[in-house]
Write an enzyme that holds these catalytic residues in place. Structure first.
Site: not given
Ligand SMILES: N[C@H]1[C@H](O)[C@@H](N2CCC[C@H]2CO)[C@@H]2OC[C@H]1O2
Length: 332
Positions: A34, A218
């Site tokens: 992420d 992202d």
């Molecule tokens: N950076 C992102 C994060 O990766 C996302 N999810 C957080 C936990 C799982 C992941 C995938 O759903 C969430 O949507 C936007 C931001 O936060």
């Protein structure tokens, strides 16, 4: 050092999961890499069973190299309102052959229901800047920051694909993964994100508009959340498209032919195929209504350029040891 790890999409490319080895002997968990957050956290043996539904668990008591970071805690919440928190260990972490011996592995003692329901996701590996890591009282570094000095080049790259496995590489820019030149653009890391200027946009038979806007790269966000007026202009080209007020999102007839979306980086232009923007059914029970891969951002002051955009390119996240950090984009 350099390494390469295969990353595999969940259904509808909702997220991409990458195997990571933790501890001695290695415990392999599939993590969501992420670039929009900076904590490496995992499902753990410390979670109540009611919070676990099939995920692999990291058990520090089974690792001879795990050491608890006394008194350290972490607590994170994400753009999609999911959250998790817990305590901190240090252990050996290996991604695609690149290893760091004392990586902060944040183990979850609490996870929100979205994580419990996400049965194949064993946690996140944050690749944004360490300035937004949530560990207290002493902030921890991301895996990329920890391995940076040992990498042959101060970079990691994302080659995400539409409905197919791709790769995350560390310390190397693999020429076989892109065509033409890489166009680089400066990054403003002041919010802890890979924030850059999108030079403009175009779609269908309209000419490219040099109307710059800021966005973050992202990899953890599924869709591309862009300025509302641009999303509105795009879906006005799609017969039957409407803004579903309940979802705050654009939906359209599934048999729509969606225009490609062009975005600019510097003088370069990249194409998100319309096929990628016909993202998924709105609801499994209604085969005629589909959900767009381009959606309006929530007016937070910047766009969130997630997988829908990133998977159409080869992306270089460059820490730039001498210069400021920068992002590189190439066609593929
Ligand atoms: N950076 C992102 C994060 O990766 C996302 N999810 C957080 C936990 C799982 C992941 C995938 O759903 C969430 O949507 C936007 C931001 O936060």
């Amino acid at each position: 050092d350099s390494g390469s790890a295969k990353t595999t999409p969940e259904k509808d490319d909702l997220e991409y999961l990458t195997p990571v080895s933790i501890g001695t002997p290695p415990q392999v968990l599939n993590l969501d890499f992420d670039s929009g957050s900076s904590d490496l956290w995992v499902f753990s043996s410390e979670l109540p069973q009611s919070s676990v539904s099939g995920q692999s668990l990291y058990d520090p008591s089974k690792s001879s190299t795990a050491e608890e970071v006394q008194g350290a805690t972490w607590n994170i919440s994400y753009g999609d309102q999911s959250s998790s928190n817990g305590i901190v260990y240090r252990d050996v972490v290996n991604v695609g052959g690149v290893e760091f011996k004392s990586q902060a592995v944040e183990i979850a003692t609490t996870v929100s229901s979205q994580f419990t329901r996400d049965t194949n996701n064993d946690g996140l590996l944050g690749l944004a800047f360490s300035s937004i890591n949530t560990v207290q009282p002493q902030q921890e570094k991301t895996f990329f920051d920890n391995i940076l000095s040992n990498l042959d080049a101060p970079v990691w790259t994302a080659d995400l694909k539409y409905h197919a496995p791709g790769t995350y590489d560390f310390g190397v820019i693999d020429k076989s993964k892109y065509t033409g030149d890489i166009t680089y653009t400066d990054v403003d890391q002041s919010d802890g994100f890979w924030m850059f200027d999108v030079a403009g946009y175009g779609f269908g038979n309209s000419t490219f508009k040099a109307a710059p806007f800021k966005g973050i790269a992202d990899t953890g966000t599924t869709l591309a959340m862009i300025p509302a007026e641009i999303a509105g202009a795009y879906y006005r080209q799609v017969k039957g498209a409407k803004l579903d007020s309940q979802q705050g999102a654009y939906v359209f007839p599934c048999d729509s032919v969606l225009p490609d979306f062009i975005f600019g980086v510097g003088n370069a232009r990249y194409t998100i195929p319309g096929k990628f923007i016909n993202y998924s059914l709105l609801d499994e029970s209604d085969p005629t209504t589909c959900f767009g891969g381009l959606q309006p951002d929530m007016g937070i002051g910047f766009a969130i350029l997630g997988d829908i955009l990133l998977k159409s390119t080869f992306v270089v996240f460059d820490a730039g040891t001498e210069s400021t950090p920068r992002l590189g984009f190439a066609k593929k």
